[in-house]
Design an enzyme around this catalytic site. Structure first.
Site, PDB file in Angstrom:
ATOM      1  N   TRP A 103      -0.244   0.892   4.308  1.00  0.00           N
ATOM      2  CA  TRP A 103       1.147   1.357   4.281  1.00  0.00           C
ATOM      3  C   TRP A 103       1.753   1.405   5.667  1.00  0.00           C
ATOM      4  CZ3 TRP A 103       3.645   0.651   0.124  1.00  0.00           C
ATOM      5  CH2 TRP A 103       2.974   0.708  -1.108  1.00  0.00           C
ATOM      6  N   ASP A 173       5.810   9.012   7.649  1.00  0.00           N
ATOM      7  CA  ASP A 173       5.784   8.696   6.221  1.00  0.00           C
ATOM      8  C   ASP A 173       4.794   9.659   5.566  1.00  0.00           C
ATOM      9  OD1 ASP A 173       5.440   7.711   3.669  1.00  0.00           O
ATOM     10  OD2 ASP A 173       4.907   5.672   4.281  1.00  0.00           O
ATOM     11  N   LYS A 197       4.185  10.982  -6.096  1.00  0.00           N
ATOM     12  CA  LYS A 197       2.794  11.382  -5.940  1.00  0.00           C
ATOM     13  C   LYS A 197       2.651  12.907  -5.956  1.00  0.00           C
ATOM     14  CE  LYS A 197       2.080   7.199  -3.221  1.00  0.00           C
ATOM     15  NZ  LYS A 197       1.335   6.394  -4.182  1.00  0.00           N
TER      16      LYS A 197
END
Length: 362
Positions: A103, A173, A197
């Protein structure tokens, strides 16, 4: 109700059962107004109350200091990968990216197509088994910002602490570990997280941004991709993902009722310890894929001795009601995603299954 699955999906992920039940009760008639919240105007007082309350809960739970805006945007973290450099990476400046896995690499790749970038630190030499030391993160003077990924969902690694980048803005992030534990928001000029999530269903992205950084944003960005567009309108510039924000509101209340972020951290440590103990106590039957000092509270990755054994593990676990244990297609092996809403009982069941499977196949 039929027995619920042991849900270890990486995202969209488990939601608290209490939240789902309340949403079910209110689905057709929200607070006695004769309509579902999905049917009402986002300009209505009923929705504005939900929106405002959710933003206030974010500030309360994370201890967001004065001088920050809470925004609810769309497009997921992947859109943030582009929005951040579009707004905050001007010509003549460079942005540093800490590379910790898939990511972080996606965010870095997106930024490279927009402006000048550099690698502020990387764990690539060790196969991304560990998070770079905070002291090794380079924040070059005059940088536009430094970006890091707090938790790598695919690798199963997580920052234990965050760097002090001084006058260089720090951007994070937090998509896969937001609100799993307390975090000092004041260290960051901007942090963001897709909701799917730990905060709710997919469709809404949380952004927390400082007024100081907002004031530096480029003016030559399309309207919908400008942070100030949304900060000036309380995230109501266009039709928001109403139902996703509504569910987020309920999840935030659930987190508050569980003792806030301190309570969530203890809960997460208790339940993930069960699975890590099953790995560490297996005599090598299970091998963790991340160094102990970089292990994630949210995504536990491990391997077995052979591909055949891993296929058998997946097949037998699915028969026992476990969902989502197959690792990401890029890395394979096993992954148990233990987000906030995954019950302790599910983690206990998985640890018991792992121990029993080892005894039969070791």
């Amino acid at each position: 109700m039929a027995k619920r699955a042991y849900n270890f999906n990486p995202g969209p992920a488990a939601l608290p059962l209490e939240v789902l039940q309340q949403a079910q009760e209110e689905f057709v008639d929200f607070q006695g107004i004769g309509m579902s919240i999905m049917e009402i105007s986002h300009r209505s007082k009923q929705y504005e109350q939900v929106n405002d309350e959710a933003q206030s809960l974010v500030k309360e739970l994370l201890g967001v200091p004065a001088g920050y805006q809470v925004l609810f945007l769309q497009g997921g973290a992947s859109t943030q990968f582009a929005m951040i450099p579009m707004n905050f990476l001007p010509q003549g400046k460079a942005a540093g990216y800490v590379l910790t896995g898939s990511w972080a690499d996606k965010a870095y790749t997106e930024a490279k197509g927009i402006g000048e970038t550099y690698v502020a630190a990387t764990g690539e030499a060790g196969g991304f088994r560990s998070i770079p030391a905070v002291s090794d993160i380079e924040a070059r003077p005059g940088s536009a910002y430094v970006h890091l990924t707090s938790n790598e969902t695919i690798a199963g690694s997580q920052f234990a602490a965050y760097p002090d980048t001084g006058s260089v803005p720090l951007i994070g992030d937090f998509s896969s570990d937001i609100m799993c534990r307390p975090v000092d928001v004041s260290k960051f000029s901007l942090l963001y997280a897709g909701a799917q999530k730990n905060l709710g269903p997919s469709g809404v992205t949380l952004v927390i941004v400082s007024d100081e950084l907002l004031g530096q944003a480029s003016k030559g960005v399309p309207t919908m991709l400008r942070y100030d567009t949304h900060s000036k309108t309380k995230s109501l510039y266009n039709t928001p993902p109403v139902y996703s924000v509504y569910i987020m509101n309920l999840v935030l209340k659930w987190i508050k009722g569980k003792g806030g972020l301190e309570g969530m951290e203890q809960f997460n440590r208790d339940k993930t310890k069960l699975i890590y103990d099953a790995i560490d106590g297996s005599g090598g039957f299970y091998q963790g894929l991340v160094d102990a000092n970089s292990r994630s509270l949210m995504n536990i990755t491990f391997a077995l001795g052979s591909e055949e054994l891993e296929k058998k593990f997946i097949q037998e676990s699915e028969k026992e009601g476990f969902v989502g244990l197959k690792g990401h297609r890029d890395v394979g092996h096993m992954r148990a995603s233990t987000y906030n809403a995954v019950p302790y009982e599910s983690c206990k069941a998985l640890a018991d299954f792992m121990n029993e499977f080892r005894q039969r196949n070791g």
